[in-house]
Enzyme design. Structure first.
Site, PDB file in Angstrom:
ATOM      1  CD  GLU A  60      36.650  55.404  32.266  1.00  0.00           C
ATOM      2  OE1 GLU A  60      37.433  55.626  31.374  1.00  0.00           O
ATOM      3  OE2 GLU A  60      36.693  54.468  33.357  1.00  0.00           O
ATOM      4  CD  GLU A  82      34.161  50.805  32.484  1.00  0.00           C
ATOM      5  OE1 GLU A  82      35.524  50.654  32.313  1.00  0.00           O
ATOM      6  OE2 GLU A  82      33.547  51.504  31.526  1.00  0.00           O
ATOM      7  CE1 TYR A  92      39.096  47.990  34.117  1.00  0.00           C
ATOM      8  CE2 TYR A  92      38.395  50.391  34.223  1.00  0.00           C
ATOM      9  CZ  TYR A  92      38.066  49.121  33.715  1.00  0.00           C
ATOM     10  OH  TYR A  92      37.125  48.861  32.931  1.00  0.00           O
ATOM     11  CG  HIS A  97      31.824  54.126  26.945  1.00  0.00           C
ATOM     12  ND1 HIS A  97      31.225  53.493  28.167  1.00  0.00           N
ATOM     13  CD2 HIS A  97      33.056  54.097  26.694  1.00  0.00           C
ATOM     14  CE1 HIS A  97      32.611  52.982  28.572  1.00  0.00           C
ATOM     15  NE2 HIS A  97      33.504  53.416  27.606  1.00  0.00           N
ATOM     16  NE  ARG A 113      28.542  52.168  32.564  1.00  0.00           N
ATOM     17  CZ  ARG A 113      29.571  52.251  32.357  1.00  0.00           C
ATOM     18  NH1 ARG A 113      30.685  51.374  32.197  1.00  0.00           N
ATOM     19  NH2 ARG A 113      30.011  53.612  31.838  1.00  0.00           N
ATOM     20  CG  ASN A 136      34.244  53.021  35.079  1.00  0.00           C
ATOM     21  OD1 ASN A 136      33.005  52.632  35.654  1.00  0.00           O
ATOM     22  ND2 ASN A 136      34.201  53.437  33.820  1.00  0.00           N
TER      23      ASN A 136
HETATM   24  C1  PNW Z   1      37.731  52.394  30.749  1.00  0.00           C
HETATM   25  N1  PNW Z   1      43.616  54.634  32.725  1.00  0.00           N
HETATM   26  O1  PNW Z   1      38.804  53.381  30.117  1.00  0.00           O
HETATM   27  C2  PNW Z   1      36.754  52.816  30.008  1.00  0.00           C
HETATM   28  O2  PNW Z   1      35.532  52.875  30.562  1.00  0.00           O
HETATM   29  C3  PNW Z   1      36.496  51.444  29.158  1.00  0.00           C
HETATM   30  O3  PNW Z   1      35.990  51.935  27.883  1.00  0.00           O
HETATM   31  C4  PNW Z   1      37.663  50.609  29.041  1.00  0.00           C
HETATM   32  O4  PNW Z   1      37.764  49.624  27.754  1.00  0.00           O
HETATM   33  C5  PNW Z   1      38.158  50.207  30.007  1.00  0.00           C
HETATM   34  O5  PNW Z   1      38.393  51.342  31.031  1.00  0.00           O
HETATM   35  C6  PNW Z   1      39.736  49.790  30.187  1.00  0.00           C
HETATM   36  O6  PNW Z   1      40.642  50.326  29.827  1.00  0.00           O
HETATM   37  C7  PNW Z   1      40.010  53.621  30.982  1.00  0.00           C
HETATM   38  O7  PNW Z   1      44.776  55.127  32.086  1.00  0.00           O
HETATM   39  C8  PNW Z   1      41.122  54.172  30.109  1.00  0.00           C
HETATM   40  O8  PNW Z   1      43.701  54.588  33.953  1.00  0.00           O
HETATM   41  C9  PNW Z   1      42.402  54.545  30.598  1.00  0.00           C
HETATM   42  C10 PNW Z   1      42.559  54.373  32.224  1.00  0.00           C
HETATM   43  C11 PNW Z   1      41.525  53.994  32.892  1.00  0.00           C
HETATM   44  C12 PNW Z   1      40.247  53.557  32.385  1.00  0.00           C
END
Ligand code: PNW
Length: 527
Positions: free
Chosen positions: A196, A430, A331, A150, A105, A329
């Site tokens: 996002e 992601e 995290y 993006h 991707r 995505n």
């Molecule tokens: C994503 N949060 O961004 C993006 O899609 C990527 O470009 C980035 O590098 C990756 O996650 C890691 O950060 C985020 O605050 C930015 O929860 C902030 C958040 C989540 C995702």
């Protein structure tokens, strides 16, 4: 005990736990096989890896402008060179193939191909770069998945009409996407319109932490930019479906980001707060597309009133069902509680600490904190009306200060599957982590003692969601192929499967890359 020792002891304790677990299971590993045809791969984004920011006719993007302003990015880093992928693309694709990637991707840089944002003004050298990238991927047996946006909007469109704050954006994005379908759709069979929306609009127009760096009207601009983004998405999907899909036989969707929000206690007010947090982050963008009515969540309409624009009847029809799959995505996991003066006082220090670590300067920090703490001004944050807490299970944190909480991944997948039943399933576009590796030697010696257990645990929960709970998850892309420019954190956070030395630009696969190859090759996780 002096604080330094305490920290290292804690780290050691974590490692021990993980190693012990690994060893205990190594002699008799459990196998978790994923559904046939499950798509494995990794992801990147143009501004984060390409560099060559003003070469071969590329126009500036809002991220070029934003990162060039001292104080916006930690250490004054920017995407001028970063990984220099623009000049090392063939080598990078070769490395991807060696590491067993089956799917990749990446994102297309709008201003590299259309420097003024206007499709009538094409930069063929930019188009040629993506042509070569796509051909190179296919030659190496890697399936491309292209994200149209993006975050690197042509600066010219920001200057012309305020970018996403104007409805003009809808027409320009649709025209840009149509050109991309024309140029690459014979070979690209999977498209993502936006990456996002929540990060784009909340960080870019609410906190000012991301380009275009606005934080003065968080009670209107977060909503206005989101509204135009969703319309641009819907029109672009309509264009693909009407003019290209039948012939090109591809799919098109959107990627949303979401943390999993748990209630901080079982009190009804805290449960309501965690529901509101899900509404304002994920459902804000998911309900119009998958909720069946083409409408924003009711909690949001009630809280924001006329500050949240409404879709016309025609627009509702257009946006409803406008995604062939659910790109996600994910995290981390957090907790939400009812807001009160006491909880605000308890929570704010942590919020401030984590915001502060992402800010380039004090000035930037104070403008970002204002919309969160100013009790008088209307804001998206006030509308959400929650107190955020760290992950309630109090587990370990990545160097982003994001909690490692794999169980939240499973809960989130269930939430999406049960609430939206997305046709075409969920694709994890992601998931990953930043962990500390100051030198190549340290990185190699550490054997990815945090990263491998992280991926194992998250994949294990994804497997549970699929095999035990019946969630329809069809693919997984690790973030990221290589270390890259982590937005306002600059080069300080390393998310890569491959280490990048920013002085020599040397690429070194991390231990996790070899481990991940095993998972992809066998479509099976061993724990
Ligand atoms: C994503 N949060 O961004 C993006 O899609 C990527 O470009 C980035 O590098 C990756 O996650 C890691 O950060 C985020 O605050 C930015 O929860 C902030 C958040 C989540 C995702």
């Amino acid at each position: 005990m002096p604080p330094k020792k305490r920290v290292s002891k804690k780290k050691h304790a974590v490692k021990k736990k993980i190693t012990k677990g690994g060893q205990a299971m190594a002699s008799n590993p459990q196998r978790f096989t994923f559904p046939k045809g499950f798509a494995w791969g990794c992801a990147t984004a143009s501004y984060q890896i390409e560099g060559a920011w003003d070469e071969d006719g590329k126009g500036p993007s809002i991220w070029d402008t934003f990162a060039h302003i001292l104080g916006n990015v930690v250490d004054g880093d920017n995407g001028d060179i970063v990984c220099d992928h623009y000049h090392r693309m063939e080598e990078d694709v070769k490395l991807m193939a060696d590491l067993g990637m089956k799917n990749y991707r990446f994102s297309l840089s709008w201003p590299r191909m259309f420097p003024t944002g206007d499709v009538k003004n094409v930069n063929m050298k930019g188009v040629d770069f993506y042509d070569r990238l796509i051909n190179e991927l296919l030659k190496n047996g890697i399936e491309p998945l292209a994200t149209l946006y993006h975050w690197d909007l042509p600066q010219a469109l920001q200057d012309k009409y305020g970018g996403m704050l104007s409805k003009e954006f809808v027409k320009d994005f649709t025209a840009y996407s149509e050109k991309c379908f024309e140029l690459f759709g014979d070979r690209v069979k999977q498209w993502i319109t936006f990456n996002e929306p929540s990060c784009i609009c909340v960080l870019g127009f609410g906190l000012g932490m991301h380009a275009p760096g606005r934080a003065n009207n968080p009670g209107t601009e977060v909503y206005l930019s989101s509204h135009h983004l969703l319309l641009a998405h819907a029109y672009s999907v309509e264009c693909y479906r009407k003019k290209f899909q039948k012939k090109q036989k591809g799919v098109i969707g959107i990627t949303l980001n979401a943390e999993w929000w748990e209630p901080v206690s079982s009190h009804a007010d805290d449960i309501n707060a965690s529901n509101r947090a899900m509404n304002f982050t994920l459902d804000f963008y998911a309900e119009p597309i998958w909720g069946g009515q083409g409408e924003y969540p009711k909690t949001m309409r009630d809280a924001a009133g006329s500050r949240l624009p409404a879709f016309s009847e025609k627009e509702k029809k257009l946006i409803n069902g406008s995604s062939d799959f659910f790109g996600l995505n994910h995290y981390s996991t957090r907790a939400a509680g009812r807001p009160s003066a006491t909880t605000a006082l308890q929570c704010l220090p942590r919020e401030i600490k984590s915001l502060w670590s992402g800010m380039g300067s004090a000035g930037k920090f104070f403008s970002a904190i204002k919309p969160m703490v100013n009790p008088f001004a209307a804001s998206y944050f006030k509308d959400m009306d929650i107190s955020p807490y760290p992950d309630p299970a109090g587990t370990e944190y990545t160097t982003m200060r994001w909690a490692i909480a794999p169980r939240g991944f499973r809960s989130l997948l269930n939430y999406i599957h049960n609430k939206y039943h997305p046709k075409g399933g969920i694709i994890i576009t992601e998931n990953g982590l930043a962990s500390q590796e100051d030198t190549k030697e340290a990185m190699e010696a550490d054997k990815d003692s945090i990263r491998i257990p992280f991926f194992k645990a998250y994949l294990r929960e994804m497997h549970n969601a699929i095999a035990v709970d019946g969630c329809d998850v069809r693919g997984y892309y690790a973030w990221s192929f290589m270390d890259n420019f982590e937005w306002s954190f600059g080069n300080s956070k390393r998310f890569g499967l491959v280490r990048v030395d920013y002085d020599t630009l040397e690429r070194t696969p991390k231990p996790v890359a070899h481990w991940y190859k095993g998972v992809m090759d066998n479509n099976t996780l061993l724990v």
